[in-house]
Design an enzyme around this catalytic site. Structure first.
Site, short mmCIF file in Angstrom:
data_model
loop_
_atom_site.label_atom_id
_atom_site.label_comp_id
_atom_site.label_asym_id
_atom_site.label_seq_id
_atom_site.Cartn_x
_atom_site.Cartn_y
_atom_site.Cartn_z
N ASP A 122 -9.16 -3.22 -7.08
CA ASP A 122 -8.37 -2.03 -6.38
C ASP A 122 -9.11 -0.33 -7.01
OD1 ASP A 122 -7.34 -0.12 -5.18
OD2 ASP A 122 -5.57 -1.38 -4.67
N CYS A 154 0.93 -1.37 -0.44
CA CYS A 154 -0.19 0.48 -0.07
C CYS A 154 0.67 1.50 -0.24
CB CYS A 154 -0.87 0.07 1.11
SG CYS A 154 -2.50 1.43 1.40
N HIS A 162 -7.26 -4.46 -3.35
CA HIS A 162 -6.28 -3.88 -2.55
C HIS A 162 -6.30 -4.15 -0.69
CE1 HIS A 162 -3.70 -0.53 -1.85
NE2 HIS A 162 -4.32 -0.23 -0.87
#
Length: 281
Positions: free
Chosen positions: A217, A160, A249
């Site tokens: 995502d 991330c 995600h």
């Protein structure tokens, strides 16, 4: 959260200690299937990394023995160096690496006890990319000075927020041999703290980067993945992006509901092969 509470949280981190367990903001999402890697036959725990006149807390895991071991920098999610990131370090140690995750918000404050993403992002937005690059450099220097880390075999991976940093650090440090970026942001508007994004730096990559992204995502549209692929191709760089169809995600984050076992295991297998193929083993 009150200003006093935030200031207390920041002071707690300045003492140089990592919080235990999972970040407060993700504890309600923690799943019973969370992976926990044993420390048997490993050397694992908190370390203190000199950075100028300060000391940055971090978590290090490596096999028992003299080493030196190939080094992997593990770059945190927005939640800091909580239990999931520490466990990733232990997984690397099981594969024969010295893995270290420095707490890269330590100057701005701890996010471990903040209750919401909004509270966390207030701190994350204060962290300059230049500061992060310098702190990762200091972590490499610490690993080398320890005599346990072979920084001639140096890799970086992150998740991330850390996925974006993986691309940036591979463009920053000519000593990196390989990087693997898990669903890190690729494009964006320049700002004082974030003047460049991965797509702006494709031509400056010093080593091959493998990007692992989810096709579903919501925060990283496929258009940005296409932009990065085009930038890599234009720069004639040996990097690659894998997109897992329909994956959200955070598909590697086994402690929360976004975890997708098949994609996570495939990504980990690809990561290990990528490192080995590029001299980090």
């Amino acid at each position: 959260m009150s200003t006093e509470a935030v200031d207390t949280t920041r002071r707690n981190l300045i003492t140089g200690a990592l919080a235990s367990g999972f970040a407060l903001a993700v504890q309600p999402l923690a799943d019973a299937a969370t992976i926990t890697t044993s420390t048997d036959h490993l050397v694992a725990g908190e370390v203190s990394i000199p950075v100028g006149d300060k000391h940055m807390p971090g978590y290090r895991a490596m096999p028992e023995g003299d080493g030196p071991f190939p080094v992997v920098l593990v770059v945190q999610e927005i939640f800091g160096v909580h239990e999931h990131i520490r466990d990733v370090c232990r997984r690397f140690a099981r594969q024969g690496y010295l893995a270290v995750a420095p707490e890269l918000y330590f100057r701005q404050g701890s996010v471990a006890n903040l209750p919401s993403i909004d509270d966390i992002m207030k701190i994350v937005r204060e962290v300059p990319d230049a500061q992060v690059m310098g702190d990762l450099d200091a972590t490499v220097a610490w690993a080398k000075a320890s005599s346990k880390g072979d920084t001639g075999k140096l890799a970086v991976t992150g998740f991330c927020w850390g996925g974006r940093i993986t691309w940036l650090y591979t463009a920053h440090n000519p000593g990196i041999k390989a990087g693997v970026a898990w669903y890190g942001r690729l494009v964006g508007q320049p700002s004082a703290n974030n003047p460049k994004h991965p797509a702006d730096l494709a031509a400056q990559l010093h080593a091959p980067v493998l990007g692992l992204y989810g096709g579903d995502d919501k925060g990283i549209p496929q258009e940005s993945v296409d932009t990065m692929r085009a930038a890599i191709k234009a720069a004639n760089k040996p990097s690659e992006i894998i997109v897992y169809p329909n994956m959200p995600h955070g598909f590697h984050a086994d402690y929360r509901e976004t975890y997708r076992e098949e994609a996570a295991k495939d990504g980990w297998k690809r990561l290990l092969a990528w490192f080995a193929a590029n001299g980090v083993k």
